[in-house]
Each structure stands twice: as C-alpha cells, then as structure tokens.
Design a protein around this motif. Sequence first.
Motif, PDB file in Angstrom:
ATOM      1  N   MET A   1       0.808   9.027   7.409  1.00  0.00           N
ATOM      2  CA  MET A   1       2.110   8.494   7.816  1.00  0.00           C
ATOM      3  C   MET A   1       1.914   7.342   8.804  1.00  0.00           C
ATOM      4  O   MET A   1       1.159   7.467   9.769  1.00  0.00           O
ATOM      5  N   ASN A   2       2.569   6.218   8.547  1.00  0.00           N
ATOM      6  CA  ASN A   2       2.361   5.067   9.419  1.00  0.00           C
ATOM      7  C   ASN A   2       3.109   5.244  10.732  1.00  0.00           C
ATOM      8  O   ASN A   2       4.127   5.909  10.810  1.00  0.00           O
ATOM      9  N   LYS A   3       2.568   4.616  11.791  1.00  0.00           N
ATOM     10  CA  LYS A   3       3.151   4.739  13.126  1.00  0.00           C
ATOM     11  C   LYS A   3       4.342   3.814  13.311  1.00  0.00           C
ATOM     12  O   LYS A   3       5.171   4.037  14.176  1.00  0.00           O
ATOM     13  N   TYR A   4       4.385   2.744  12.533  1.00  0.00           N
ATOM     14  CA  TYR A   4       5.446   1.759  12.747  1.00  0.00           C
ATOM     15  C   TYR A   4       6.772   2.334  12.255  1.00  0.00           C
ATOM     16  O   TYR A   4       6.851   2.865  11.134  1.00  0.00           O
ATOM     17  N   PRO A   5       7.815   2.280  13.065  1.00  0.00           N
ATOM     18  CA  PRO A   5       9.075   2.974  12.719  1.00  0.00           C
ATOM     19  C   PRO A   5       9.943   2.196  11.731  1.00  0.00           C
ATOM     20  O   PRO A   5      11.060   1.775  12.039  1.00  0.00           O
ATOM     21  N   PHE A   6       9.429   1.971  10.523  1.00  0.00           N
ATOM     22  CA  PHE A   6      10.239   1.302   9.518  1.00  0.00           C
ATOM     23  C   PHE A   6      11.450   2.159   9.162  1.00  0.00           C
ATOM     24  O   PHE A   6      11.382   3.392   9.171  1.00  0.00           O
ATOM     25  N   PRO A   7      12.571   1.529   8.808  1.00  0.00           N
ATOM     26  CA  PRO A   7      13.751   2.303   8.416  1.00  0.00           C
ATOM     27  C   PRO A   7      13.476   3.160   7.177  1.00  0.00           C
ATOM     28  O   PRO A   7      12.611   2.839   6.354  1.00  0.00           O
ATOM     29  N   GLU A   8      14.224   4.238   7.059  1.00  0.00           N
ATOM     30  CA  GLU A   8      14.094   5.129   5.916  1.00  0.00           C
ATOM     31  C   GLU A   8      14.350   4.360   4.620  1.00  0.00           C
ATOM     32  O   GLU A   8      15.282   3.555   4.525  1.00  0.00           O
ATOM     33  N   ASN A   9      13.490   4.586   3.638  1.00  0.00           N
ATOM     34  CA  ASN A   9      13.581   3.975   2.302  1.00  0.00           C
ATOM     35  C   ASN A   9      13.197   2.497   2.269  1.00  0.00           C
ATOM     36  O   ASN A   9      13.219   1.878   1.202  1.00  0.00           O
ATOM     37  N   PHE A  10      12.844   1.918   3.414  1.00  0.00           N
ATOM     38  CA  PHE A  10      12.534   0.483   3.417  1.00  0.00           C
ATOM     39  C   PHE A  10      11.280   0.176   2.608  1.00  0.00           C
ATOM     40  O   PHE A  10      11.299  -0.679   1.711  1.00  0.00           O
ATOM     41  N   LEU A  11      10.168   0.853   2.905  1.00  0.00           N
ATOM     42  CA  LEU A  11       8.934   0.588   2.180  1.00  0.00           C
ATOM     43  C   LEU A  11       9.074   0.952   0.710  1.00  0.00           C
ATOM     44  O   LEU A  11       8.544   0.242  -0.167  1.00  0.00           O
ATOM     45  N   THR A  12       9.793   2.015   0.423  1.00  0.00           N
ATOM     46  CA  THR A  12      10.020   2.407  -0.971  1.00  0.00           C
ATOM     47  C   THR A  12      10.757   1.307  -1.732  1.00  0.00           C
ATOM     48  O   THR A  12      10.459   1.023  -2.895  1.00  0.00           O
ATOM     49  N   SER A  13      11.699   0.663  -1.054  1.00  0.00           N
ATOM     50  CA  SER A  13      12.481  -0.395  -1.704  1.00  0.00           C
ATOM     51  C   SER A  13      11.628  -1.610  -2.043  1.00  0.00           C
ATOM     52  O   SER A  13      12.000  -2.403  -2.914  1.00  0.00           O
ATOM     53  N   LEU A  14      10.473  -1.757  -1.372  1.00  0.00           N
ATOM     54  CA  LEU A  14       9.610  -2.908  -1.621  1.00  0.00           C
ATOM     55  C   LEU A  14       8.449  -2.596  -2.558  1.00  0.00           C
ATOM     56  O   LEU A  14       7.730  -3.510  -2.971  1.00  0.00           O
ATOM     57  N   SER A  15       8.271  -1.345  -2.901  1.00  0.00           N
ATOM     58  CA  SER A  15       7.064  -0.927  -3.623  1.00  0.00           C
ATOM     59  C   SER A  15       6.904  -1.619  -4.972  1.00  0.00           C
ATOM     60  O   SER A  15       5.774  -1.838  -5.430  1.00  0.00           O
ATOM     61  N   ALA A  16       8.002  -1.984  -5.619  1.00  0.00           N
ATOM     62  CA  ALA A  16       7.920  -2.620  -6.940  1.00  0.00           C
ATOM     63  C   ALA A  16       7.942  -4.142  -6.882  1.00  0.00           C
ATOM     64  O   ALA A  16       7.883  -4.807  -7.920  1.00  0.00           O
ATOM     65  N   GLU A  17       8.018  -4.709  -5.662  1.00  0.00           N
ATOM     66  CA  GLU A  17       8.091  -6.174  -5.543  1.00  0.00           C
ATOM     67  C   GLU A  17       6.743  -6.813  -5.856  1.00  0.00           C
ATOM     68  O   GLU A  17       5.695  -6.316  -5.436  1.00  0.00           O
ATOM     69  N   ASN A  18       6.788  -7.891  -6.587  1.00  0.00           N
ATOM     70  CA  ASN A  18       5.572  -8.603  -6.977  1.00  0.00           C
ATOM     71  C   ASN A  18       4.784  -9.043  -5.747  1.00  0.00           C
ATOM     72  O   ASN A  18       5.322  -9.655  -4.828  1.00  0.00           O
ATOM     73  N   GLY A  19       3.500  -8.706  -5.734  1.00  0.00           N
ATOM     74  CA  GLY A  19       2.613  -9.154  -4.668  1.00  0.00           C
ATOM     75  C   GLY A  19       2.690  -8.364  -3.387  1.00  0.00           C
ATOM     76  O   GLY A  19       1.986  -8.694  -2.421  1.00  0.00           O
TER      77      GLY A  19
END
Length: 457
Positions: A1-19
Amino acid sequence: MNKYPFPENFLTSLSAENGFDEQNFIKAHENSDAPTSIRLNPFKHSVLKTGAQMPWCADGFYLDARPSFTFDPLFHAGCYYVQEASSMFIDHIIKYIRQNKEQPVKVLDLCAAPGGKSTLLNSAIGADDLLVANEIIKTRVPILTDNLSRWGQSNVIVSNNDPKDIGRLKSFFDIILVDAPCSGSGMFRKDPQAMNEWSEANVNLCHQRQERILADILPALNEDGYLIYSTCSYSHQENEDILDWLCQEFDLESIRIPIYKEWGIVETESALQKAWGYRFYPGQVKGEGLFASCLKKKTNTGELGNFKNNMQQKISSKEIDQVKAYLHNPESFYYFKVTDDWLAINRTHKESLNILQRHLYLKKSGVRVGKLMGKDLIPDHELALSTIINRDVVLQTELSHDQAIQYLRRDNIDLNPTEKGWSLMTFEGHSLGWAKLLPNRINNYYPKEIRILASFK
C-alpha cells in the motif's frame, strides 16, 4: 500500500490510460519535489543564473534550488516568469502551428490568470500579432494585468468577460488557447491540498463545464484557426473525451504535434475520433501533470460584419506630440485616452481595439503612458516596465540590491541624488518603476498594491 494519500479510486481511474506507469507515478509523488522552473523574458535580456534548458521551450530553464523570488528585483522588473515546466509545452505547439504563417494573427487566452500562459504566448508572437488575455473571474484580473505589464509589450489587451460574450465576436481570432478549469489532479505533487477536492463527481462536473466553455467560445475562432486545449488533469473525461466531443460536434481536425521520445511525453489518441493528445506524468517528465492538444477548425461560423467606429475621440495633436516624446519609435503607435490617461497600442491593432472596446469589458489596452498636466507627463507604472519607453528622454537612477528592495517595499531609499525630477529606478539596467527626486527627499511611486510586504531575511 502506498504512503501517498491519493483519493479513493484515483489510481484505479488511471490504470487503463495509455503510458501510465503506476509505480513510477507513486514514486515520483512520494520521493521527489516538484522542480522549480522559470521562463526568461526574450524582450528583457538579463544575466541570470539558470540550470538545464527546457527541452520543449527554449526560454524555459530548471533551477537547481528555489530562491526567494520575492526579493529578486529582476523578477519584479519582468525579466522572467516563474512557471511550471510542463505548461511551457504550449510554446512548442504555438511555434509548430505558426512555422509557415506570415500573416499577423489575433490570439486569445481565454482563462488567462495569473498570466503564465499569456506571457508565454506574448513571447511566441510578433509585434504585429495581437494577444487578448481574458479572465472570467473579476478578482483575478489584477494579477493578470500586473504580470502582463511586467512583461512589457504593447500588443496586449486584457479583458474580463464570459466566454459567451467573446463568442459573439464571430471568426475574430486565429488562435484560441483554452487552459480549462479542471479537477486539478496534475497538481497533486505541487499542491497536495488539491487531493481533498478530487472526486469522480467533480471530474464529471468539470467535463460538463469544459464543454460549455468550449461551445461558447468556438464561434469566435475563424475557419482554419487553431484551438489549443489543455488541462492539469489526468482524467480522460476531461481530456480525450473532450477531444472526441469537439471533433464530433464541431467537425474539428486533430493536429499531431511532433515530439521526441526522450522528452518522456506520452502521446495518446482519443477512443472514437483518434484525436492526438499529449500527457505529462511526473516521473516520466521533469514537470507536473498536464494534458495538451491542438485542433483546427474546418467550418465557417459567420463573420462579425463591417464595423465602423463612430466614437473616435477628438484629441489634441499637440498633446499627442507630448506623449510621443516618451516612446521609442513613436510613429508606430496609435494613441488614445481613457478618462485622463493616455495609452498607446501598436498602430496595426487600432481596428481590433475599436471592435473589442465596443463588445467587451477591457481592463488593459496596450501600454498606459500617463497623465498630462500642462507641459508635464505624470508617467504611469506600465510605461516604466514597458519595452517601448524612450529611455533617452528620462532620468534614470541605478540602485543596488538593497536599495532596490527598499524601493520595492516603498520604504525610504538610502540615496543622495544629484538630479531632480521624475526618474526611472533601475536594477542592473532594468526598470522597476518611478520615483520623483526632490531637493530634500525622494517620493516613491511604486504602486502600493504590488509592493513587497514580506520581511527581508
């Protein structure tokens, strides 16, 4: 689990982005600070200690450390602008689309405050080109005006209007930059507080607002004109989805901007229309998050129509001659008055100014020269910072660093002048503003509203 407090679902929303490289992205946010970068003013050559040059902007440089810009007189003189590195990519786009253009252009920066991209655009265009820098929010207009005044050019107009008002100027502009209000995820590293405002609902709200702004402003872009669209968001709803919508609803053509692999920029294509976009991810570029794109308008949405200005001022040629004396190459300017103030703008922009005065609420036009009091000119701060001033006819007083800080704070200046009258106060040859030298004192005319308030350490 990363320490940086990203908002919920934020990283998931980017997972399919190119690059998108999640681990690299997390590492960049956890382990590195946002780089400090500046962009030099090409109209005010100065000797500055800079670091590595920006790959996509020749005037952009990274600094090895963040100095105190507040206490650098050259910053207040407009010799450079402190700007986030990725956003300087707009310079690369402008120069690419203008490389074979010889005719003068009219450029609009729609959402312009605080002025970073406006000063960038102003540097990239010529004196015969016109920049209109618009800010929708009234309280943000003063900082935009101040920054453009520091930049020193006379081919600039600042307005305070809603996009729908500007949209009525049909086919007036050749290039429109819309750096759209967005959810701000590209600024998480630079401004962690922005994470508290991020949500999927806010992303969707921003998407709707972006569509409304673009629909309102597009009639003002002429046929074969260019729309540059950018955000500081990673969300495809605010980026590639907007490109698809623009191409479908307004028949815009996507322009592919050449980039180099070593820059680290991710080139993307929208899902439906295959429109080109350019994503900046911290860790892959030396900068913050940005999305940028360029599209060309292929349709004609009408013309503004013939315009005859029946409101020309009747002004004294004798007074104009008095004002002309203070400007370099005075015959190249059109002179006009706003209340008691004399202003000057490049003569080639006279007709455009008349049109804009009739349709928009203008806050700055060209350079404010000053007020005439009999045979004397009370010079304006804008004139001091401008590059059009005739420095051969004005007194100049060179200041040391400590004296310059005293002046910028509006403190008493430790100085013993031998001459009297209005004087440009300069640091390393660059104008800071005006003072009036009197036999027993110095009257400091640096504007109160922009004086340095912080204590010098």
